[in-house]
Design a protein around this motif. Sequence first.
Motif, PDB file in Angstrom:
ATOM      1  N   ARG A  54     -15.362   4.787  11.260  1.00 32.45           N
ATOM      2  CA  ARG A  54     -14.116   5.499  11.533  1.00 32.45           C
ATOM      3  C   ARG A  54     -13.459   6.060  10.286  1.00 32.45           C
ATOM      4  O   ARG A  54     -13.058   7.218  10.263  1.00 32.45           O
ATOM      5  N   LEU A  55     -13.330   5.259   9.264  1.00 33.69           N
ATOM      6  CA  LEU A  55     -12.665   5.727   8.051  1.00 33.69           C
ATOM      7  C   LEU A  55     -13.469   6.838   7.398  1.00 33.69           C
ATOM      8  O   LEU A  55     -12.928   7.884   7.027  1.00 33.69           O
ATOM      9  N   ASP A  57     -15.666   8.832   8.789  1.00 36.23           N
ATOM     10  CA  ASP A  57     -15.628  10.027   9.626  1.00 36.23           C
ATOM     11  C   ASP A  57     -14.294  10.754   9.493  1.00 36.23           C
ATOM     12  O   ASP A  57     -14.243  11.988   9.435  1.00 36.23           O
ATOM     13  N   ALA A  58     -13.196  10.005   9.453  1.00 34.48           N
ATOM     14  CA  ALA A  58     -11.875  10.620   9.309  1.00 34.48           C
ATOM     15  C   ALA A  58     -11.747  11.335   7.970  1.00 34.48           C
ATOM     16  O   ALA A  58     -11.199  12.444   7.894  1.00 34.48           O
ATOM     17  N   ARG A  61     -13.703  14.575   8.132  1.00 34.55           N
ATOM     18  CA  ARG A  61     -12.973  15.603   8.876  1.00 34.55           C
ATOM     19  C   ARG A  61     -11.845  16.174   8.027  1.00 34.55           C
ATOM     20  O   ARG A  61     -11.600  17.381   8.038  1.00 34.55           O
ATOM     21  N   TRP A  62     -11.142  15.318   7.318  1.00 40.18           N
ATOM     22  CA  TRP A  62     -10.039  15.756   6.485  1.00 40.18           C
ATOM     23  C   TRP A  62     -10.527  16.691   5.376  1.00 40.18           C
ATOM     24  O   TRP A  62      -9.874  17.681   5.059  1.00 40.18           O
TER      25      TRP A  62
END
Length: 67
Positions: A54-55, A57-58, A61-62
């Motif tokens: 999750r981290l 991937d986030a 994306r950022w």
Amino acid sequence: MSITQQYLLDTYRARSLGEPDVPAPGTDDWKVVREWRDERHFRAALAGRPVRRRLRDALARWRRLPT
């Protein structure tokens, strides 16, 4: 009694009994976090779910956001 005081007391007791020193508080924190994450990924794989980071991937994306 604080964590530091307990650590010092345990270290003194171990040395006086000739036992190996106890690890300092917080020494294995990252190891525990990694083991917990690996266990989560393993259970997700067994259940047939995608293993998500999750981290990571986030952050990816950022970084791809248009500026």
